[in-house]
Write a protein that holds these residues in place. Structure first.
Motif, PDB file in Angstrom:
ATOM      1  N   VAL A 191       1.128  -1.603   0.058  1.00 35.48           N
ATOM      2  CA  VAL A 191      -0.065   0.109   0.099  1.00 35.48           C
ATOM      3  C   VAL A 191       0.761   1.023  -0.055  1.00 35.48           C
ATOM      4  O   VAL A 191       1.775   1.039   0.367  1.00 35.48           O
ATOM      5  CB  VAL A 191      -0.807   0.412   1.204  1.00 35.48           C
ATOM      6  N   GLY A 192       0.480   2.518  -0.571  1.00 35.21           N
ATOM      7  CA  GLY A 192       1.110   3.533  -0.577  1.00 35.21           C
ATOM      8  C   GLY A 192       0.427   3.862   1.215  1.00 35.21           C
ATOM      9  O   GLY A 192      -0.417   3.295   2.221  1.00 35.21           O
ATOM     10  N   ALA A 193       1.661   4.468   1.729  1.00 34.29           N
ATOM     11  CA  ALA A 193       1.308   5.310   3.314  1.00 34.29           C
ATOM     12  C   ALA A 193       0.646   7.003   3.028  1.00 34.29           C
ATOM     13  O   ALA A 193       0.538   7.329   1.637  1.00 34.29           O
ATOM     14  CB  ALA A 193       2.966   6.215   3.780  1.00 34.29           C
ATOM     15  N   PRO A 194      -0.026   7.399   3.850  1.00 37.43           N
ATOM     16  CA  PRO A 194      -0.993   8.547   4.020  1.00 37.43           C
ATOM     17  C   PRO A 194      -0.030  10.180   2.977  1.00 37.43           C
ATOM     18  O   PRO A 194      -0.181  10.396   1.934  1.00 37.43           O
ATOM     19  CB  PRO A 194      -1.434   8.841   5.769  1.00 37.43           C
ATOM     20  N   LEU A 227      -6.658  14.875   5.310  1.00 41.60           N
ATOM     21  CA  LEU A 227      -6.995  13.693   4.507  1.00 41.60           C
ATOM     22  C   LEU A 227      -5.736  12.880   5.026  1.00 41.60           C
ATOM     23  O   LEU A 227      -5.879  11.610   4.517  1.00 41.60           O
ATOM     24  CB  LEU A 227      -6.030  15.165   3.102  1.00 41.60           C
ATOM     25  N   LEU A 228      -4.973  13.513   5.425  1.00 42.47           N
ATOM     26  CA  LEU A 228      -3.605  12.177   5.942  1.00 42.47           C
ATOM     27  C   LEU A 228      -4.986  11.076   6.948  1.00 42.47           C
ATOM     28  O   LEU A 228      -4.039   9.925   6.844  1.00 42.47           O
ATOM     29  CB  LEU A 228      -2.764  12.293   6.692  1.00 42.47           C
ATOM     30  N   GLN A 229      -5.886  11.299   8.079  1.00 41.34           N
ATOM     31  CA  GLN A 229      -6.699  10.204   8.436  1.00 41.34           C
ATOM     32  C   GLN A 229      -7.163  10.071   7.624  1.00 41.34           C
ATOM     33  O   GLN A 229      -7.685   8.547   7.475  1.00 41.34           O
ATOM     34  CB  GLN A 229      -7.484  11.383   9.681  1.00 41.34           C
ATOM     35  N   LYS A 230      -8.393  10.370   6.352  1.00 39.51           N
ATOM     36  CA  LYS A 230      -8.838   9.395   6.219  1.00 39.51           C
ATOM     37  C   LYS A 230      -8.143   7.948   4.917  1.00 39.51           C
ATOM     38  O   LYS A 230      -7.630   7.287   4.933  1.00 39.51           O
ATOM     39  CB  LYS A 230      -9.530  10.246   4.789  1.00 39.51           C
ATOM     40  N   PHE A 231      -6.461   8.667   4.732  1.00 40.53           N
ATOM     41  CA  PHE A 231      -5.205   7.779   3.819  1.00 40.53           C
ATOM     42  C   PHE A 231      -5.550   6.849   4.649  1.00 40.53           C
ATOM     43  O   PHE A 231      -4.993   5.525   4.580  1.00 40.53           O
ATOM     44  CB  PHE A 231      -4.528   8.797   2.824  1.00 40.53           C
ATOM     45  N   ALA A 232      -4.787   7.129   6.500  1.00 38.86           N
ATOM     46  CA  ALA A 232      -4.546   6.285   7.405  1.00 38.86           C
ATOM     47  C   ALA A 232      -5.588   4.720   7.276  1.00 38.86           C
ATOM     48  O   ALA A 232      -5.157   3.956   7.641  1.00 38.86           O
ATOM     49  CB  ALA A 232      -3.848   6.850   8.819  1.00 38.86           C
ATOM     50  N   THR A 233      -7.176   5.786   7.541  1.00 38.52           N
ATOM     51  CA  THR A 233      -7.878   4.651   8.128  1.00 38.52           C
ATOM     52  C   THR A 233      -7.948   3.759   6.717  1.00 38.52           C
ATOM     53  O   THR A 233      -8.279   2.566   7.194  1.00 38.52           O
ATOM     54  CB  THR A 233      -8.979   5.655   8.062  1.00 38.52           C
TER      55      THR A 233
END
Length: 393
Positions: A191-194, A227-233
């Motif tokens: 996967v890609g990181a946030p 945005l980073l939080q959405k990607f992390a989840t």
């Protein structure tokens, strides 16, 4: 090439280790020994892939080996090569979102080289469409984000990723790969990181200076954090989904995190990587997680703070120094310069031995410090695998 095939054909007939497994201290000194064949060698049972045993610190006879971008344009050995597939299916997204093509491409290096890791053919941007972020990957240009995200309203439109609905072909492909490879190698997801994903969608694609995402980070950090939080989840869910469908280890690519200063890495990357690791370990405590960030020499100690099992080093870091800085509890991956594969076979052999010696015995996955470069001679890749698989601690 014949020695490669003879190696794999004899794996199933080798008896398991009779001695109990034990953990290795990477400081143990040794000189790698190269064997031209498996005659007289002892190998562990294929009940568990060598790569998983090595990551866990178990007693292994040699470092497992796979190469980033081991499936790709350098392969041209026969009529089913990646280049032939590209001619028939010129769209990268078609190749990476069609179950049959994903499986075929992922298995090409497995059939030729028998690496110890078989990684899913995909892209870190694959989840974006399922998050309401339209994109494409254009030949000669790379990723293109059609509507870059720059405002709070833009981020509000980003949906949480549901892999079962958006990328069912990933799960199907991983399931097939596990059946094809069995446990003779570990099937790897990624996967890609946030922060890296955010860099693409804010910049609108690849970038040299990362001015747009840094402008957002330093002038409107709340928007970027949202945005980073959405990607992390979403990426935590994506890793869990891959593991549930056959991935035996997952690599997280934070390719652009090293564009951040250490203090900014601690704000915009580290917390979200740690959140992903913590979430995944709650549901999949034994799943090995590998973290790769190109040019990460200035951030090694911080990478280890994420809680990943393996830190993948690029070639700008001396392997012995990386080991010392990361400590004994973290496994390492890497880190031969991909450019070495343009050298002579003797040169390739020497560089492999240098990295293995510096990594020490155990908790090491032999790999490149980055992906295989387009134009790399396929026979040199074959030599890399042959030498690597002939090493004995």
């Amino acid at each position: 090439m014949s020695s490669i095939y003879s190696f794999t054909s004899s794996i199933s007939s080798i008896s398991p280790l009779s001695s109990p497994r034990k953990s290795f201290n990477y400081n143990n000194k040794y000189t790698p020994v190269i064997h031209s064949s498996l005659q007289g060698a002892v190998a562990s049972s294929v009940a568990e892939p060598l790569l998983l045993n090595a990551v866990r610190g178990e007693d292994v006879e040699r470092p497992p080996v796979w190469l980033m971008r081991q499936a790709g344009r350098y392969m041209k050995a026969d009529g089913t090569s990646y280049q032939i597939i590209c001619e028939k299916h010129p769209s990268f997204r078609e190749r990476s979102e069609n179950v049959d093509l994903v499986v075929e491409i992922s298995l090409q290096p497995w059939k030729v080289f028998r690496p110890d890791g078989v990684i899913l053919f995909s892209d870190i941007l694959t989840p974006l469409s399922g998050m309401n972020i339209p994109f494409d990957i254009v030949k000669g240009k790379g990723p293109v984000i059609f509507n870059p995200l720059r405002t709070a309203d833009d981020v509000d439109q980003v949906r949480e990723f549901v892999p079962e609905e958006s990328v069912p072909y990933v799960g199907e492909a991983l399931t097939i790969l596990r059946k094809e490879v069995e446990n003779k190698a570990a099937v790897l997801g990624f996967v890609g990181a946030p922060f890296t994903l955010a860099s693409y969608v804010v910049e609108g694609g690849s970038s040299k200076h990362f001015s747009k995402i840094k402008r957002l980070a330093f002038s409107q950090p709340k928007i970027l954090h949202a945005l980073l939080q959405k990607f992390a989840t979403s990426m935590a869910k994506y890793i869990q989904y891959q593991a549930d469908n056959g991935a035996q280890a997952v690599q997280i690519f934070d390719s652009w995190a090293t564009e951040l200063s250490p203090v900014d890495f601690e704000e915009f990357s580290l917390p979200y990587l740690k959140q992903i690791v913590d979430t995944v370990k709650q549901s999949h405590p034994t799943l090995p997680l590998i973290l790769y960030a190109s040019g990460s020499g200035g951030l090694l100690e911080r990478l280890a703070l994420t809680g990943v099992d393996v830190v993948s080093l690029d070639w700008s870091v001396d392997m012995a120094e990386g080991r010392r800085r990361l400590g004994p509890d973290v496994a390492v991956q890497g880190n031969v310069d991909p450019g070495v594969l343009f050298g002579s076979k003797e040169f390739i052999t020497n560089r492999i031995n240098d990295v293995v010696k510096k990594a020490g015995r155990g908790k090491h996955i032999l790999n490149l410090g980055h992906g295989i470069v387009v134009g790399t001679p396929e026979e040199n890749v074959a030599h890399f695998f042959e030498v690597a698989k002939g090493i004995r601690y």
